[in-house]
Design an enzyme around this catalytic site. Structure first.
Site, PDB file in Angstrom:
ATOM      1  N   LYS A  11     -16.003  15.653 -12.315  1.00 59.19           N
ATOM      2  CA  LYS A  11     -15.007  16.613 -11.822  1.00 59.19           C
ATOM      3  C   LYS A  11     -13.749  15.939 -11.298  1.00 59.19           C
ATOM      4  CE  LYS A  11     -17.659  16.827  -7.527  1.00 59.19           C
ATOM      5  NZ  LYS A  11     -18.878  16.248  -8.141  1.00 59.19           N
ATOM      6  N   HIS A 139     -24.130  13.867   0.856  1.00 55.30           N
ATOM      7  CA  HIS A 139     -22.721  13.520   0.653  1.00 55.30           C
ATOM      8  C   HIS A 139     -22.044  13.540   2.015  1.00 55.30           C
ATOM      9  CE1 HIS A 139     -18.707  13.247  -0.954  1.00 55.30           C
ATOM     10  NE2 HIS A 139     -19.132  13.373  -2.211  1.00 55.30           N
ATOM     11  N   GLY A 179     -17.293  10.152  -2.588  1.00 53.97           N
ATOM     12  CA  GLY A 179     -16.211  10.246  -1.618  1.00 53.97           C
ATOM     13  C   GLY A 179     -15.606   8.909  -1.241  1.00 53.97           C
ATOM     14  N   GLU A 216     -22.499   8.816  -6.390  1.00 56.25           N
ATOM     15  CA  GLU A 216     -21.664   9.692  -7.221  1.00 56.25           C
ATOM     16  C   GLU A 216     -20.179   9.420  -6.986  1.00 56.25           C
ATOM     17  OE1 GLU A 216     -22.899  13.542  -5.994  1.00 56.25           O
ATOM     18  OE2 GLU A 216     -24.958  13.310  -6.690  1.00 56.25           O
ATOM     19  N   PHE A 269      -3.428  19.969  -1.645  1.00 59.98           N
ATOM     20  CA  PHE A 269      -4.713  20.592  -1.342  1.00 59.98           C
ATOM     21  C   PHE A 269      -5.844  19.614  -1.038  1.00 59.98           C
ATOM     22  CE2 PHE A 269      -2.522  23.695  -4.166  1.00 59.98           C
ATOM     23  CZ  PHE A 269      -2.336  24.680  -3.211  1.00 59.98           C
TER      24      PHE A 269
END
Length: 365
Positions: A11, A139, A179, A216, A269
């Site tokens: 993503k 996460h 992250g 991830e 954003f």
């Protein structure tokens, strides 16, 4: 983190060149939708290379994962367990737990993750349904600035492993999320975070535990690999005549062919985007004088402002501006609002890298 296998978060940037390169290098993939799974499989990934890491999945997406043989998928609620049991009872499930992400620039635990107080009930329900739970995921949020958060999260995961063992599950997978930033201008960079993670893994999941560790990462790979190149489509000179100064301040106002409804959306954003500064192509740096400047995107939206009060040399219509570190959550969030097309992506690599990749892709084919 030598014990951790990366599963790239598609993503973050689904550019096919990125997927092909990482697939060729042996990276796994964190997919959240049917289309992301389809993309990875079409570019060299295998079902074993994918974790379907969305805790709330549409039913037909689960059916598609089953058809493709993608077994690993996450959950954080009893409702999701029931859904999976009816559609894909042989899936290998990973329980996502909520962790403290209060020190992260972008938080996720208010939306995803089971609270520790509910873990026991969820594990028992999975056992009642005849499902297989193989591991735990968490996460800590995007760009977590407190390294101790990871140690606490890994300790919590250890507790879940022990609870699972008590109800009959033999877990073998720990997913420490993503992250992580790929930039060095952040208060806590990747190297600093990895020291705490490695120490916590060795303490709670030693190398002889038989547990596979995955992560991830998304922005870590692509943060710095993309540069946005835009052209000046219009300009104005605005004078602050209301200031009363003998020589009122002049401000340059520029319009460019991309904006916050396109590639630049993440500048507005994404709280974890960091600082960005536009700069002219080197051929335009004619002298050292700079001017206070505002840069607007191309749409009719009054919200479409990318940069305010930046300092630039004077540029003209048709000139180029560049913005570095534009790889994470940029093209994946871009729209075609107002009929403006999304930005083209041009891949630039060294000859050595290109030759290596061609051999890699040939071998994969």
């Amino acid at each position: 983190m030598p014990r951790v296998r990366p599963f790239y978060a598609v993503k973050c940037n689904p550019n096919p060149t990125i997927i092909r390169m990482l697939s060729g290098l042996g990276t796994g993939f964190d997919c959240s939708t049917k289309n992301e799974i389809q993309l990875v499989l079409s570019l060299g990934g295998t079902p074993d290379d994918i974790i379907y890491a969305h805790t709330i999945k549409p039913q037909f997406h689960i059916k598609y994962a089953k058809t493709c043989g993608v077994e690993k998928m996450t959950f954080d609620s009893e409702e999701e367990l029931l859904k999976i049991s009816q559609i894909y009872a042989t899936a290998k499930l990973v329980l996502r737990i909520a962790v403290d992400d209060s020190k992260s620039l972008s938080r996720l635990s208010s939306k995803f993750g089971a609270k520790m107080s509910t873990v026991g009930k969820l594990l028992e329900r999975a056992r009642e349904l005849g499902l297989e739970v193989i591991g735990v995921s968490f996460h800590a949020g995007c760009v977590c600035t407190d390294r101790m958060i990871y140690k606490k999260a890994i300790a919590d995961a250890r507790c879940v492993f022990d609870m699972a063992n008590s109800v009959g599950f033999q877990m073998s997978l720990l997913d420490i999320g993503g992250g992580f930033t790929g930039r060095d201008d952040i208060d806590v960079n990747f190297e600093q975070v990895s020291e705490f993670i490695n120490a916590a893994l060795d303490e709670y999941f030693p190398s002889d535990s038989g547990v596979q560790i995955i992560a991830e990462p998304g922005r870590y790979y692509v943060d710095t690999t993309f540069t946005l190149a835009v052209t000046i489509t219009g300009r104005k000179v605005v004078t602050d005549e209301e200031s009363g100064d003998a020589k009122p301040e002049q401000q340059m106002v520029y319009f460019i062919n991309d904006g916050i409804h396109g590639t630049g959306s993440y500048l507005i954003f994404d709280p974890a985007c960091g600082k960005h500064s536009p700069y002219p192509h080197r051929s335009l740096q004619r002298n050292g004088q700079t001017y206070k400047s505002v840069i607007w995107g191309p749409t009719c939206s009054g919200f479409d402002k990318l940069f305010d009060n930046c300092w630039l040399p004077e540029v003209q219509v048709g000139d180029w501006l560049l913005v570095d570190n534009m790889g994470a959550y940029t093209i994946s969030l871009a729209t075609e609002f107002n009929g403006f097309e999304k930005a083209d992506v041009c891949t630039v690599v060294t000859t050595k890298t290109w030759q290596t990749l061609k051999l890699m892709f040939t071998a994969a084919a």
